[in-house]
Each structure stands twice: as structure tokens, then as C-alpha cells.
Write a protein that holds these residues in place. Structure first.
Motif, PDB file in Angstrom:
ATOM      1  N   VAL A  38       0.357   6.828 -10.178  1.00 24.54           N
ATOM      2  CA  VAL A  38       1.660   6.769  -9.505  1.00 24.54           C
ATOM      3  C   VAL A  38       2.617   5.872 -10.305  1.00 24.54           C
ATOM      4  O   VAL A  38       2.191   5.085 -11.147  1.00 24.54           O
ATOM      5  N   ASP A  39       3.916   6.027 -10.012  1.00 23.66           N
ATOM      6  CA  ASP A  39       4.925   5.248 -10.732  1.00 23.66           C
ATOM      7  C   ASP A  39       5.134   3.875 -10.113  1.00 23.66           C
ATOM      8  O   ASP A  39       5.499   2.927 -10.798  1.00 23.66           O
ATOM      9  N   ALA A  40       4.982   3.806  -8.808  1.00 23.96           N
ATOM     10  CA  ALA A  40       5.155   2.530  -8.114  1.00 23.96           C
ATOM     11  C   ALA A  40       4.325   2.571  -6.843  1.00 23.96           C
ATOM     12  O   ALA A  40       3.877   3.638  -6.405  1.00 23.96           O
ATOM     13  N   ILE A  41       4.115   1.392  -6.267  1.00 20.46           N
ATOM     14  CA  ILE A  41       3.289   1.292  -5.065  1.00 20.46           C
ATOM     15  C   ILE A  41       4.180   0.829  -3.916  1.00 20.46           C
ATOM     16  O   ILE A  41       5.007  -0.076  -4.081  1.00 20.46           O
ATOM     17  N   LEU A  42       4.010   1.474  -2.773  1.00 19.93           N
ATOM     18  CA  LEU A  42       4.765   1.121  -1.578  1.00 19.93           C
ATOM     19  C   LEU A  42       3.801   0.597  -0.520  1.00 19.93           C
ATOM     20  O   LEU A  42       2.759   1.215  -0.271  1.00 19.93           O
ATOM     21  N   GLY A  43       4.149  -0.529   0.071  1.00 18.25           N
ATOM     22  CA  GLY A  43       3.264  -1.063   1.104  1.00 18.25           C
ATOM     23  C   GLY A  43       4.006  -2.092   1.935  1.00 18.25           C
ATOM     24  O   GLY A  43       5.180  -2.377   1.693  1.00 18.25           O
ATOM     25  N   PRO A  44       3.318  -2.679   2.888  1.00 25.52           N
ATOM     26  CA  PRO A  44       3.939  -3.734   3.683  1.00 25.52           C
ATOM     27  C   PRO A  44       4.082  -5.000   2.848  1.00 25.52           C
ATOM     28  O   PRO A  44       3.360  -5.193   1.875  1.00 25.52           O
ATOM     29  N   GLU A  78      10.685  -3.628 -13.884  1.00 20.93           N
ATOM     30  CA  GLU A  78      11.615  -4.085 -12.852  1.00 20.93           C
ATOM     31  C   GLU A  78      12.798  -3.140 -12.669  1.00 20.93           C
ATOM     32  O   GLU A  78      13.233  -2.891 -11.535  1.00 20.93           O
ATOM     33  N   ALA A  79      13.330  -2.627 -13.774  1.00 19.47           N
ATOM     34  CA  ALA A  79      14.533  -1.795 -13.657  1.00 19.47           C
ATOM     35  C   ALA A  79      14.243  -0.571 -12.781  1.00 19.47           C
ATOM     36  O   ALA A  79      15.026  -0.210 -11.899  1.00 19.47           O
ATOM     37  N   ARG A  80      13.105   0.065 -13.025  1.00 15.20           N
ATOM     38  CA  ARG A  80      12.776   1.233 -12.206  1.00 15.20           C
ATOM     39  C   ARG A  80      12.526   0.833 -10.749  1.00 15.20           C
ATOM     40  O   ARG A  80      12.958   1.515  -9.826  1.00 15.20           O
ATOM     41  N   LEU A  81      11.832  -0.292 -10.583  1.00 18.04           N
ATOM     42  CA  LEU A  81      11.532  -0.774  -9.233  1.00 18.04           C
ATOM     43  C   LEU A  81      12.837  -1.015  -8.455  1.00 18.04           C
ATOM     44  O   LEU A  81      12.968  -0.646  -7.286  1.00 18.04           O
ATOM     45  N   LEU A  82      13.793  -1.615  -9.137  1.00 18.20           N
ATOM     46  CA  LEU A  82      15.077  -1.892  -8.495  1.00 18.20           C
ATOM     47  C   LEU A  82      15.811  -0.581  -8.184  1.00 18.20           C
ATOM     48  O   LEU A  82      16.475  -0.460  -7.145  1.00 18.20           O
ATOM     49  N   LEU A 135      15.294  10.184  -7.511  1.00 15.03           N
ATOM     50  CA  LEU A 135      13.877   9.925  -7.237  1.00 15.03           C
ATOM     51  C   LEU A 135      13.030  11.195  -7.271  1.00 15.03           C
ATOM     52  O   LEU A 135      11.824  11.121  -7.047  1.00 15.03           O
ATOM     53  N   ALA A 136      13.663  12.315  -7.528  1.00 20.61           N
ATOM     54  CA  ALA A 136      12.908  13.573  -7.541  1.00 20.61           C
ATOM     55  C   ALA A 136      11.756  13.468  -8.531  1.00 20.61           C
ATOM     56  O   ALA A 136      11.951  13.057  -9.673  1.00 20.61           O
ATOM     57  N   GLY A 137      10.563  13.780  -8.056  1.00 19.35           N
ATOM     58  CA  GLY A 137       9.400  13.755  -8.928  1.00 19.35           C
ATOM     59  C   GLY A 137       8.730  12.393  -9.012  1.00 19.35           C
ATOM     60  O   GLY A 137       7.650  12.256  -9.590  1.00 19.35           O
ATOM     61  N   LEU A 138       9.384  11.369  -8.448  1.00 19.56           N
ATOM     62  CA  LEU A 138       8.781  10.031  -8.472  1.00 19.56           C
ATOM     63  C   LEU A 138       7.498  10.025  -7.646  1.00 19.56           C
ATOM     64  O   LEU A 138       7.454  10.568  -6.543  1.00 19.56           O
ATOM     65  N   LYS A 139       6.476   9.405  -8.175  1.00 20.49           N
ATOM     66  CA  LYS A 139       5.223   9.321  -7.429  1.00 20.49           C
ATOM     67  C   LYS A 139       5.052   7.917  -6.875  1.00 20.49           C
ATOM     68  O   LYS A 139       5.005   6.947  -7.618  1.00 20.49           O
ATOM     69  N   LEU A 140       4.977   7.829  -5.549  1.00 19.25           N
ATOM     70  CA  LEU A 140       4.775   6.539  -4.888  1.00 19.25           C
ATOM     71  C   LEU A 140       3.379   6.505  -4.282  1.00 19.25           C
ATOM     72  O   LEU A 140       2.974   7.441  -3.599  1.00 19.25           O
ATOM     73  N   GLY A 141       2.666   5.428  -4.524  1.00 16.32           N
ATOM     74  CA  GLY A 141       1.321   5.310  -3.969  1.00 16.32           C
ATOM     75  C   GLY A 141       1.282   4.345  -2.795  1.00 16.32           C
ATOM     76  O   GLY A 141       1.886   3.274  -2.851  1.00 16.32           O
TER      77      GLY A 141
END
Lengths: 489, 478, 95
Positions: free
Chosen positions: A396-402, A462-466, A256-262
Motif C-alpha cells: 500500500v502507499d500509506a496506512i490509515l488508522g486511529p 511526507e509530501a504524499r502523506l500531506l 487519489l485515484a488508484g491510491l492504495k490505503l492500508g
């Protein structure tokens, strides 16, 4: 568990491959658990003991002939929204209490071709309309963590079955959060794929432009295996996307190094219970420790997702459910006086209150003079919401939230107030409106109840998300916790 | 008071595909009930529609044939209403974004001058099923074989001013769709059905009157009668101080009247919205080019060509191009027996059409091949037989399928073409009819027919009529 | 946005749903609440925004004009409420 069978699909597949146990033994194990716990949890509307045994035997034979795939012989629970030839498919409704489809949904056909064993048809909110499983004609499934709480919905039976180890995996469908929210409430993992990834043929429609089938299981690793089997182009679904088949497990080990999560600031406002905010904060720290870079982003129109969603979903469902008229299949009232009576009484008897409410709202929203103000407006908001996401994925590469603003609530707590129930989907509906993939995985506990977190990716990512979810599960053990009730047997 | 009628037509053209608009069920007519209604046609839970490519191609063909715009993107919507023969509770139909827009069709107007009828749109949709009301006591019975059959609904502007013009347009479109091979045109089986919107207004009034829609007219005659009745009815209503109500009416062919369907239907609120199960339908320039390649010579172009190439008159040319098969037959006969296209046209529109009519056959079932007719006409031209003999020979060709020469031989038909022999017969008749000769010479032209008849009788019908005419005229001396 | 009893009745009729007189007020109140929630949409100006009917903006695929469905009437009518001689029966709706 004391049984000696592992829990996850991946571990079960390895056990079957090594010959530790047969599919028949494994299937009997789950059928026994269902007999013991289903009366209390009501996860299954229909249990298919004979069918499951037959499929298990066939799977063992296939393995003996050296023709087994990774999922061959793995049991699963099938949400009762997917049509299964010869097996009653009720969609949680009295309307279809007697409906035995002459065809099988494509997604299910694919799971069966892979050799999976259908234990039964999982409970759900009626026609997938609900966030608590309480609208089911067959009574609510219960949350294995606390049986006086709801399992979430609409795929509540699927989530509860996986959490209670009454199936190692399940199918679900997600129109506004119906995979992710129950996954969150029950402490399991659930993925809503990109719209068009999983065929909708044979999947009973709620809102056609939002509905998407997907897998539910204990881990992201298992979701990847299941998605690989159930997805793929289907010429019978005009909205199915013809993309190159891919291995959804390929990025599970990706660093996950360098991965950007929003983290969308709009998701972290006052409507999110503070304890859940803390859980999410902790998840953020886990990701940062894994080398990801977390930053705040904005989805300015996401606050309008709920109203836009309720208009689009209600409008489409009001039309999709017109076919239930008591003429060709399904419930017909006794002794109809005339045609109008046949229609109005069959439908009034066959549908529950929530379905009727949505049909009424949708009918109103589409009726003359209101189309532009409601449906037209909602479709425009949908465009704005999609643009917000596209702007975010520029950063960002993916979004993180509730996943949900709360943990599982008590049975009956929200049934009198549809609007408060609708707000349970506040963080999930935008994803459906935009057609993006999203998943929910366990991220902690509050008051003994699981809390999920949501990861949202760009189209077909999906593959990256997983992979992102899998790294979290390698670093945490929330997904390994077992409800006390499930450990009793 | 002068009144004028304003008429627009909506014609449902059933497309001649093998399978349905959105399913792989067959479209054949006349199958046992519900044997051609698959899970998609029945609207079972979880089924989904997929668009039939051929139906789209047919819509494009019609669009090109009427010089219309073909929409690069068109949208299927749902028209929501409950009816037992509508399985899903909605009909999939193009609403705001039809595939074909703004075409024209030329007809012969009231004064015989060409008149252009504007076609507002043509859109693709699926047909509903059928209800049977008299087979089961207390029940209506639903057959969904027709449900999902592809239709192209062709909608005109209100450009027609009389029932005759409406029928002329309808015939023109009927001819066109059969030329294009996109519809079998069978009106009894419902392959070509018409709804007529009719209103009247005082002559010169720029404002349209309130219209009534007459539903489901399935013959040219019914269209004509229904519109004529409706125009009269509306004029009567207004002249007696009433108001025309906007409504749907049914034509009763037995009573020859239209009557209101009011009270039998709800106020319609179709709640149209784009069908979320279907994506936008695109037609590319390449699709259009490919369709243009397949476009046959159209009736109007063929008519012009027949006028110039064969020197036919307007009426004959029009009659010959009504059906593609008739035009082709004409040209086959002409190519075998060139030189007198007018004769061929007369024979086809006279003897051939008449015989088909009497036999109740379609042109495609004509038992006399083009080579047979060409050979027969050749025997008239070389004076072997007369026209009236030829008619008898034609009848026998129809019955037996024999060649004209075989029949002429067998029946001993032989034309008397020897001038001397004819003259001898004429002399005999003149000698035996002094009274008639006197009458004729004093100016009674009609008596000429008497002489012709008498000579024909004597020659057993074998005298060449033209020669007989000439000799008679010369001998009677007027 | 308040939905009155007449409106509830009219919508229910359009949707072919029988609603008991005793339920009308309740549905009216619930519908009104839902429409209040929906009214939040008006907060955003959407002038000039192209509606999004479908998440993925792809175009329709067409199928070849081939008959693929055999007659399965027997199977398809197994669960039908009222069938005779292959027809679906409903109360007579034209006198």
C-alpha cells in the motif's frame, strides 16, 4: 471568528501579502486572545509579548522591502522544549524553571529566519513524558473543547493553543505520539516527520532515537508550509538526514485515484472504542469516494510497540536526564550536605513523579544483567516492527488508522495509573520505533470531543502523506470546527 | 615459593587535535578555567555531539602502526555514571565495538630478547574535566576545559611479567604515538596516562590471580614503582594467608605505595548502551589506504635500518629512534659528516642528551643545529682538536651559538699532532719519573695513566691522545 | 515482575534520585506494573534478529578538526547555581 482575521496559516499569509492587515496587527490580535483565554487554558508557560511585537515589526519591514516569504509575519506557539536564546526554556520542568539557553534550536532558528513571530513557549508534559499534559510543572493545559478534559500530550499546550486560536500554528515534538495524540484530542492537524528530517539541535532530548520535531496547525496545507521551513539538514545533528530540499505542498492537489490505503487489522481490535471505529469507517468511505482503494493489512508485531517503546524511551531518557545534576545549570537544592545530597535532592526536587518513574525504569532496564532482556530485546522488536511496515509499504502507499484509542479523557482520570496512560499511545509508538512519518488530522466528533485519524507513510514520503490528508480536508469540515470557548472572544 | 606477576596496561593517549572529540571547542592546555568548555562540553540541554574526523584518522594511524584490525564499523556507547567533572552524566566511549582491535607492539623483554605484547583494543572516547579540591573552603571546583578532549585508550592483554616490561611497553607506545604525531606525549600535562592491572600467581599456575587496578600513573617512574610495590604487596597478602581483593588502587608517589580506593566509589554499574545521538562510525578501505600513505617510518623499522645502514649497535640504535626528532638529527649530522656513524651516535647519546638533561630541555629545544655538531665532529676527525677539547667547544656552542671553528680560533685550541714534539715531551716526563718507570716495567699497568696525565699537562692538554699513547708505549717498551 | 523495596532503593541510588521512605513502596508497585507490561515483549521470539539502534541505517558524518567555539564562559555560567573564579563549585568531595 468575529475578528475578521482568517484562521489558517495559508489564509493569513494571503492576507498579509494582500495587505489586509499587518503582522503587528495580527500579532496583537493573538496576544489579546492569549490574555483573554490563556488563564483558563494554560496553553503557554511563557508569553513573549515584547519579543513577538519586535519580530512582527521586523516582519512588516521585511515585507515593505519586498523580502517577505510566505511565512513572514505569521505568529506561532513554540513548544517549551525548543531552546530559545534569551527566553526561558523550561521543558515543563521545575528543573529548568530558571534555564535561559544561550542558543536557539535549529528548527526554531529556521522558522524565525522565515520571518515567523514567536508568541510564547507552549505548555507540555515535563520533559515530554506524558500523554495528557498533566505532568507539567506549570499545571496542565486544558482542552478547549472541554476544559475539564486533557488536551493530550506531550505537545498539549501547542495543540490546545492552535485549537483555541491562540496561535495559527505551533511546534511540537513527537517521541511516541506527542504531536499526533494531542492533535487528535484537540481537533487539529499535526505531523511527525521522518526521523532525521527536522534537526534535533537545541530540542531538549527525551529519547534521542525516537524524538522528532514537527508542525501543528489547523490544516495539512499549513503543515506543509511549516515543515518546509523547519526541516532540512543540520551539520550540528549527527542524525540529521542530508536530503534535497523539497516543496512539501507539491502533492496537495494530487488526485487519489488508484491510491492504495492500508488499514492495519491490529489497530481495529477491541481496544479501540466502537464510536471511534465508526469514525474511521466513515473516513474510509470518504477516501473510497475520492478514488482510493482501501484494504486490510497486517502489522503483526505492532502489539509489542508499547512495551518496546517504553523500554527504549525510558532507557534513553534515564541517560539523557543525567545531565540535570544541579552543577552547571538548572535547579540546585538548598544547602546540600555533600555531593550525593546535592545530586539526589536536586534531582528529586527538580523532577516530577512521571519523570522519576521513567528514569527508574530506564536505569533498571540498562543495569547489569538486564540489558539483553530489556533494551536488547526492545531493539530487536524494533527491527521486527520496522520490517512489518516495510512489508506493508510493499502493498500500500500509506496506512490509515486511529490516532488514539479514545477521545480526550478527564483531567486526573489516569494520573494514578501510569500503565493506562501509556496505552493512550498504543497506535502511535510503532511509527517512532520505525522512524516513519505520521500525521493526525480531525476525522469526526464523539460526545462533543474531536476524534483524529492517523496517516502513516513510508520514509521521506511526507509530501504524499500531506496530499492524502489535504484531499480529505477538502472533502470534510471536521478541521474547520471551532471550540465554543474559542469563539467567546 | 616462586611468584610471577601478570600485568596489563590501559593507556590513555590524548590525541593532538585542535578541537574536541565532539565539539568545536579548543583543546589547548592551560587555559583559564572553563574558557574552553562550550555548550556541548557542558552538556547543556538540547546539545548534540558530532565526531571529529581527525581523531578518527589518528586512531586509524595507530591501528596501522601496531598491525591491528581497523573495524569497518565501530560504535560509540554511553558509559553512565555521576561525577562532577563528567558533565552529561555519561562518557561517550567505544565499548563493544572499538575502532582498533588485535595489534601488537614489540619490546625488549627481561632477557633482552624481543617480546611481543598483544594489544587487545584501542578505542576512541572523550576525556572528563578536572576537579580542584583545595582552592575554595568546603568546596571542590570544577574546570571542564579538558572535558571532551579526544582520547584513544589502548588496552593490552596481560602480557607483561614485570614492572620493567611494563615500562618498556609504555615507552614503546609513547615513542610510537609521538612518531605518528597523534599525541604530544606530555605526561606532566596528562597527555599520556596509564592504568595498570596487576596480579600475581604461583609460577606455572595457569590460572590468573585476582587483579588490582592502579589508576592514573603519569610517569614511567611511577608506573615502575607502583607496579613493584603492588607485586610485593600482593605476594605478602597471599603468603600471610590473605586474599587479594579485586579493587581500584591509587599510587601515592610521596609514600611510594598503593592504597585502596574502596569505600570512595560506588559499585560500578555503567549501564552501557549505544549512544543514540551518534550513528555507527565507518572506516572505508580508502580511508585506511590514505592513512597508510601518511604513515611515517616507524621506530622498529627505523631501528633495523640504523643497524644495517649505519652499523650501529642495538643499544645506540634503540636510543636514537626513541624520538623521531633525534633520529632525524642523527641522520642529518651523518649526511653532512658521513663516515663515522658510531661517533655521531656516541655524541648524541652522550654529550647532547647529557646537556639537554642538565638544562631540563626537550630535544626539540636543542640549541645546537645538526650542521654545528657535524662541523665539530669534523674537527675531531681531522685532528684539529681532541675529544676533550671538543667537549669544551660543544659547551661553548651551546652557550653562544657560535660555530666550532670560531670557538677553536678564539680559544686557541690546537691539537699537538707533531710526533717529534710529542716524543720530546714524553722523553722529558720519563726522565723525570724513574720510580714510575720502574713500577710500570715491573707490571703495574695503572701507572700508564700517570704518564699520559703528565704529558698532557706539559702540552696544556693539546697532545693528540692516540699519538701520545702510541709513542708512550713505544718509549716505555713493554 | 515484582520490584522490592531494596531494588527500588538501589536503582534510585544509581540514578541519583532521592526517594522518601514513604514513596518506596508506591514506586515499587508502579515499576512492577510497568515491567509486567514490558514483559509482553517475551511473547515474540527474537533469536537471530539484528537489533535496530536507529531508525535510519545511515552512518556517521564527521566534522573537520577546526576550533569553531569561542570562549563564552560568561554567558554559559550566567544560570549556573554556584560559580567562583570561573569554576563550578560543588560540596567538597575528596577530603
Amino acid at each position: 471568528m468575529a475578528s475578521g482575521f482568517p484562521s489558517t496559516v495559508a489564509a493569513l499569509a494571503a492576507g498579509l501579502e494582500r495587505g489586509d492587515f499587518s503582522s503587528v496587527e495580527l500579532t496583537e490580535h493573538y496576544l489579546a486572545r492569549i490574555r483573554a483565554l490563556n488563564p483558563e487554558l494554560n496553553c503557554y508557560i511563557t508569553v513573549c509579548e515584547d519579543g513577538a511585537r519586535a519580530q512582527a515589526r521586523a516582519a512588516d519591514e521585511r515585507r515593505a522591502m519586498g523580502e517577505a516569504g510566505v511565512l513572514t509575519g505569521i505568529p506561532y506557539a513554540n513548544k517549551d522544549i525548543f531552546c530559545t536564546a534569551g527566553v526561558r526554556t523550561s521543558c515543563g520542568s521545575r528543573m529548568l524553571d530558571n534555564f535561559v539557553p544561550p542558543y536557539t534550536a535549529t528548527a526554531v532558528e529556521r522558522l524565525h529566519e522565515a520571518g515567523m513571530v514567536m508568541l510564547g513557549k507552549a505548555n507540555m508534559d515535563e520533559f515530554a513524558m506524558g500523554s495528557s499534559n498533566e505532568t507539567s510543572f506549570y499545571g496542565p493545559a486544558r482542552n478547549p473543547w472541554r476544559p475539564d478534559c486533557v488536551p493530550g500530550g506531550s505537545s498539549g499546550g501547542s495543540a490546545a493553543a492552535v485549537a483555541a486560536r491562540l496561535a495559527p500554528a505551533a511546534t511540537g515534538t513527537d517521541t511516541g505520539g506527542s504531536i499526533r495524540q494531542p492533535a487528535s484530542f484537540c481537533g487539529v492537524s499535526g505531523l511527525k516527520p521522518t526521523y532525521g528530517r527536522v534537526s534535533r539541535w537545541g530540542m531538549i532530548a527525551f529519547a534521542s532515537s525516537l524524538d522528532q520535531g514537527g508542525p501543528m496547525a489547523l490544516t495539512a496545507e499549513d503543515l506543509a508550509l511549516l515543515l518546509g521551513a523547519m526541516s532540512g539538514f543540520d551539520s550540528r545533528d549527527s542524525t540529521s538526514v542530508d536530503c534535497v530540499p523539497e516543496d512539501f505542498s507539491r502533492l496537495l492537489g494530487a488526485p487519489l485515484a488508484g491510491l492504495k490505503l492500508g488499514l492495519p487489522k491490529e489497530f481495529l481490535d477491541g481496544r479501540l472504542a466502537p464510536e471511534l471505529g465508526a469514525t474511521l469507517e466513515e473516513a474510509r468511505r470518504v477516501y473510497e469516494s475520492l478514488g482510493a482503494e482501501c484494504r486490510e493489512i497486517s502489522l503483526p508485531n505492532s502489539g509489542l510497540a508499547i512495551p518496546a517503546y517504553y523500554i527504549v524511551a525510558s532507557a534513553e531518557c534515564s541517560s539523557n536526564l543525567s545531565r540535570y545534576d544541579g552543577v552547571r545549570f538548572g535547579h540546585r537544592c538548598d544547602q546540600p550536605a555533600d555531593l550525593l545530597d546535592l545530586y539526589t535532592r536536586s534531582r528529586a526536587e527538580g523532577f516530577g513523579a512521571e519523570v522519576k518513574r521513567r528514569i527508574l525504569v530506564g536505569t533498571y532496564a540498562l543495569s547489569a544483567g538486564y540489558y539483553e532482556a530489556y533494551y536488547g530485546k526492545a531493539q530487536k522488536l524494533r527491527r521486527l516492527i520496522q520490517r512489518d511496515f516495510q512489508a506493508a509499504f510493499g502493498e500500500v502507499d500509506a496506512i490509515l488508522g486511529p490516532t488514539s484509542p479514545s477521545v480526550a479523557f478527564g483531567l486526573g482520570q489516569k494520573t494514578d495509573d501510569p500503565v493506562s496512560m501509556y496505552l493512550a499511545d498504543i497506535y502511535t509508538t510503532a511509527v517512532n520505533l520505525a522512524g516513519l512519518p505520521g500525521l493526525s488530522i480531525p476525522a469526526g466528533f464523539v460526545d462533543g470531543l474531536p476524534v483524529g485519524m492517523q496517516l502513516i507513510g513510508n520514509y521521506f514520503d511526507e509530501a504524499r502523506l500531506l496530499g492524502i490528508a489535504h484531499r480529505f480536508q477538502q472533502a470534510t469540515d471536521w478541521h474547520r470546527r471551532v471550540p465554543a470557548l474559542a469563539d467567546k472572544v | 615459593m616462586q611468584w610471577e606477576a601478570v600485568i596489563g596496561l590501559e593507556i590513555h593517549v590524548q590525541l593532538a587535535t585542535s578541537s574536541k572529540m565532539f565539539s568545536g571547542a579548543a583543546t589547548a592546555y592551560g587555559a583559564a578555567p572553563n574558557t574552553q568548555a562550550c555548550d556541548i562540553d557542558l552538556g547543556l540541554p538540547g546539545v548534540l555531539p558530532v565526531i571529529n574526523r581527525r581523531a578518527v584518522e589518528m586512531a586509524v594511524l595507530l591501528g596501522l602502526a601496531i598491525g591491528a584490525q581497523i573495524a569497518p564499523v565501530s560504535i560509540f556507547a554511553r558509559k553512565n555514571y555521576f561525577y562532577p567533572d563528567l558533565p552529561k552524566g555519561y562518557q561517550i566511549s567505544q565499548y563493544e565495538a572499538p575502532i582498533v582491535r588485535h595489534g601488537t607492539l614489540e619490546i625488549a623483554g627481561a632477557d633482552g630478547e624481543p617480546k611481543t605484547i598483544r594489544i587487545l583494543r584501542a578505542h576512541l572516547e572523550e576525556d572528563a574535566g578536572k576537579s580542584v579540591h583545595d582552592a575554595f573552603p568546603g568546596n571542590s571546583a570544577i574546570d571542564l576545559n579538558r572535558a571532551g578532549t579526544p582520547l584513544l585508550e589502548v588496552v593490552t592483554e596481560p602480557d607483561m611479567a614485570s614492572a620493567a616490561e611494563a615500562v618498556a611497553y609504555m615507552r614503546g607506545l609513547h615513542t610510537l604515538v609521538r612518531y605518528l604525531g597523534i599525541c604530544d606525549g606530555n605526561m606532566q600535562e596528562g597527555s599520556f596516562r596509564c592504568d595498570a592491572n596487576v596480579s600475581v600467581r604461583r609460577a606455572g599456575d595457569p590460572k590468573l590471580g585476582t587483579r588490582a587496578e592502579i589508576k592514573n600513573l603519569n610517569s614511567f617512574r611511577y608506573v615502575e614503582r607502583a607496579i613493584e610495590f603492588e607485586i610485593e604487596r600482593q605476594i605478602d597478602v597471599i603468603e600471610s594467608g590473605g586474599k587479594v581483593v579485586q579493587e581500584t588502587r591509587l599510587y601515592d608517589s610521596v609514600k611510594d605505595e598503593t592504597r585502596s580506593m574502596r569505600g570512595k566509589e560506588d559499585a560500578h554499574d555503567y549501564r552501557y548502551f549505544p549512544d543514540p545521538d551518534l550513528l555507527p562510525l565507518t572506516v572505508t578501505q580508502a580511508d585506511i589506504d590514505a592513512a597508510r600513505e601518511r604513515l611515517p617510518e616507524l621506530p622498529a623499522a627505523k631501528k633495523s635500518r640504523f643497524l644495517s645502514q649505519y652499523g650501529l649497535n642495538e643499544q645506540d640504535a634503540l636510543a636514537l629512534v626513541q624520538e623521531r626528532e633525534v633520529a632525524a638529527y642523527f641522520e642529518q649530522v651523518e649526511s653532512i659528516a658521513p663516515g663515522d656513524p658510531k661517533q655521531i651516535a656516541n655524541w648524541i647519546t652522550g654529550e647532547v642528551f647529557g646537556a639537554l638533561n642538565r638544562a631540563g630541555l626537550a630535544f626539540a629545544q636543542l640549541p645546537v643545529p645538526s650542521a654545528g655538531l657535524a662541523a665539530l665532529l669534523g674537527r675531531i676527525r681531522d685532528k684539529t682538536i681532541s675529544g676533550s677539547m671538543a667537549k669544551q667547544v660543544f659547551e661553548e656552542m651551546w652557550e653562544t651559538g657560535d660555530t666550532p671553528d670560531a670557538i677553536i680560533e678564539r680559544r686557541g685550541f690546537k691539537q699537538l699532532t707533531d710526533d717529534g714534539a710529542i716524543a720530546a715531551l714524553v722523553d722529558e716526563v720519563i726522565a723525570a719519573s724513574p720510580e714510575q718507570v720502574e713500577q710500570y716495567r715491573s707490571g703495574k699497568d695503572k701507572v700508564f695513566g700517570y704518564f699520559v696525565g703528565q704529558v698532557m699537562k706539559k702540552s696544556k692538554g693539546q697532545a693528540n691522545p692516540q699519538q701520545l699513547n702510541e709513542i708512550l708505549k713505544a718509549k716505555l717498551g713493554r | 515482575m515484582a520490584i522490592g523495596a531494596d531494588q527500588v532503593t538501589a536503582i534510585a541510588r544509581l540514578a541519583r534520585l532521592h526517594i522518601d521512605a514513604s514513596e518506596v513502596a508506591g514506586y515499587g508497585a508502579q515499576l512492577s506494573r510497568i515491567l509486567d507490561l514490558v514483559a509482553e515483549m517475551d511473547r515474540v521470539d527474537t533469536d537471530g534478529v539484528e537489533p535496530l539502534a536507529h531508525p535510519l541505517e545511515v552512518v556517521a558524518r564527521l566534522r573537520p578538526d577546526v576550533v569553531t567555539e569561542p570562549d563564552r564562559r560568561g554567558v554559559l555560567q550566567q544560570g549556573a547555581p554556584a560559580v567562583e573564579d570561573g569554576y563550578y563549585l560543588v560540596p567538597k568531595f575528596i577530603e
